[in-house]
Design an enzyme around this catalytic site. Structure first.
Site, PDB file in Angstrom:
ATOM      1  N   THR A   1     -21.399  49.625  26.724  1.00  0.00           N
ATOM      2  CA  THR A   1     -21.122  48.347  26.090  1.00  0.00           C
ATOM      3  C   THR A   1     -20.129  48.566  24.955  1.00  0.00           C
ATOM      4  OG1 THR A   1     -22.167  46.358  25.172  1.00  0.00           O
ATOM      5  CG2 THR A   1     -22.979  48.480  24.390  1.00  0.00           C
ATOM      6  N   GLU A   2     -19.452  47.483  24.538  1.00  0.00           N
ATOM      7  CA  GLU A   2     -18.482  47.545  23.439  1.00  0.00           C
ATOM      8  C   GLU A   2     -17.358  48.539  23.698  1.00  0.00           C
ATOM      9  OE1 GLU A   2     -18.537  45.386  20.954  1.00  0.00           O
ATOM     10  OE2 GLU A   2     -20.390  44.506  21.717  1.00  0.00           O
TER      11      GLU A   2
ATOM     12  N   LYS B   1     -14.418  45.832  27.830  1.00  0.00           N
ATOM     13  CA  LYS B   1     -14.442  45.395  29.237  1.00  0.00           C
ATOM     14  C   LYS B   1     -13.792  44.015  29.407  1.00  0.00           C
ATOM     15  CE  LYS B   1     -18.571  44.617  31.010  1.00  0.00           C
ATOM     16  NZ  LYS B   1     -19.096  45.043  29.703  1.00  0.00           N
ATOM     17  N   THR B   2     -14.143  43.083  28.531  1.00  0.00           N
ATOM     18  CA  THR B   2     -13.566  41.744  28.625  1.00  0.00           C
ATOM     19  C   THR B   2     -12.087  41.755  28.285  1.00  0.00           C
ATOM     20  OG1 THR B   2     -15.681  40.724  28.066  1.00  0.00           O
ATOM     21  CG2 THR B   2     -13.716  39.377  27.783  1.00  0.00           C
TER      22      THR B   2
ATOM     23  N   LYS C   1     -18.451  35.349  34.322  1.00  0.00           N
ATOM     24  CA  LYS C   1     -19.319  36.277  33.600  1.00  0.00           C
ATOM     25  C   LYS C   1     -20.699  35.650  33.740  1.00  0.00           C
ATOM     26  CE  LYS C   1     -19.969  38.795  29.294  1.00  0.00           C
ATOM     27  NZ  LYS C   1     -19.750  40.143  29.868  1.00  0.00           N
TER      28      LYS C   1
ATOM     29  N   SER D   1     -25.251  37.403  26.728  1.00  0.00           N
ATOM     30  CA  SER D   1     -26.082  37.226  25.546  1.00  0.00           C
ATOM     31  C   SER D   1     -25.183  37.300  24.323  1.00  0.00           C
ATOM     32  CB  SER D   1     -27.182  38.289  25.499  1.00  0.00           C
ATOM     33  OG  SER D   1     -26.642  39.583  25.644  1.00  0.00           O
TER      34      SER D   1
ATOM     35  N   ASP E   1     -16.668  36.206  25.125  1.00  0.00           N
ATOM     36  CA  ASP E   1     -16.114  36.918  26.274  1.00  0.00           C
ATOM     37  C   ASP E   1     -15.852  35.962  27.432  1.00  0.00           C
ATOM     38  OD1 ASP E   1     -16.279  39.239  24.836  1.00  0.00           O
ATOM     39  OD2 ASP E   1     -18.054  40.003  25.859  1.00  0.00           O
TER      40      ASP E   1
ATOM     41  N   GLU F   1     -17.235  39.694  35.863  1.00  0.00           N
ATOM     42  CA  GLU F   1     -17.487  40.708  34.840  1.00  0.00           C
ATOM     43  C   GLU F   1     -18.980  40.876  34.605  1.00  0.00           C
ATOM     44  OE1 GLU F   1     -17.130  41.484  30.118  1.00  0.00           O
ATOM     45  OE2 GLU F   1     -15.593  40.180  30.981  1.00  0.00           O
TER      46      GLU F   1
END
Length: 232
Positions: free
Chosen positions: A12-13, A16-17, A38, A42, A55, A117
């Protein structure tokens, strides 16, 4: 012919987006129609229109087809925690079919280039024993892997690629997103990824002062997906 891919990341972080929006922008620059989803997010903010995820909004902004927010992000949760925990707190059953049904509706619009995504990495949990990786399996989507280039990324990338292939999906390509430009032996790490990942590299994106879809797209190359784009 329509082509669709599932975008996952090594963690994560890791942008990706940012990369997904850049890929959509690059496709639009080639004259392709675009759509994206997507399916679960959350960390959403409450607005007058309902929960909104930054995102998902970024992806929506790069869709040339007239999609509503809910078509892009059907399941939105406020807490910035793992999606299965956020869904549990909201009393929502987060199973594969709950995600696959709205994604199928998006894919049925048959944009030239569509992206779905994920959230976090490949094995993000859903309800019960299911994982988010079961979604692209159910949809039969080839995968684009975003590698967040920083210390430890080689192991994460190779393990993720191994899991994708073991799950029976093709790894269509990968993108090196340099999230830590101070990574020791950066060039050697990138060379190792090129050597060991069993798919073409679609681009190396440096740490950008302002990572807009257009600026990211300048560092991406869709041509390794040419066969997939031609065949759909």
């Amino acid at each position: 012919m329509a082509a669709a891919y599932f975008v996952t990341g090594t963690d994560t972080e890791i942008g990706k987006t940012t990369i997904a929006a850049g890929l959509l922008c690059a496709a639009r620059a080639k004259g392709l129609s675009t759509a994206a989803a997507k399916p679960v997010a959350s960390g959403c903010e409450e607005t007058a229109q309902g929960l909104r995820n930054s995102d998902a909004l970024a992806l929506l902004g790069e869709c040339s087809l007239p999609l509503s927010y809910d078509e892009v992000n059907p399941l939105a949760f406020a807490p910035a925690i793992a999606p299965h925990l956020a869904a549990r707190e909201a009393g929502v059953q987060l199973d594969v079919e709950a995600l696959a049904t709205p994604v199928r509706r998006m894919l049925a619009k048959e944009a030239d280039f569509s992206l779905v995504e994920g959230a976090g990495g490949w094995r993000v949990p859903l309800a019960g024993a299911a994982s988010l990786s079961d979604l692209p399996i159910a949809l039969g989507l080839p995968v684009i892997l975003v590698v967040g280039v920083r210390l430890g990324c080689i192991n994460h990338a190779l393990l993720t690629a191994e899991a994708i292939l073991r799950d029976g999906l093709p790894l269509a390509g990968w993108v090196a997103n340099v999230v830590d430009p101070q990574t020791s032996r950066l060039e050697e790490n990138l060379a190792t990824l090129v050597e060991r990942l069993p798919a073409p590299c679609l681009g190396r994106v440096p740490r950008l002062a302002t990572a807009t879809p257009a600026s990211v797209a300048q560092h991406l190359d869709l041509s390794p997906l040419g066969i997939a784009l031609g065949r759909g």
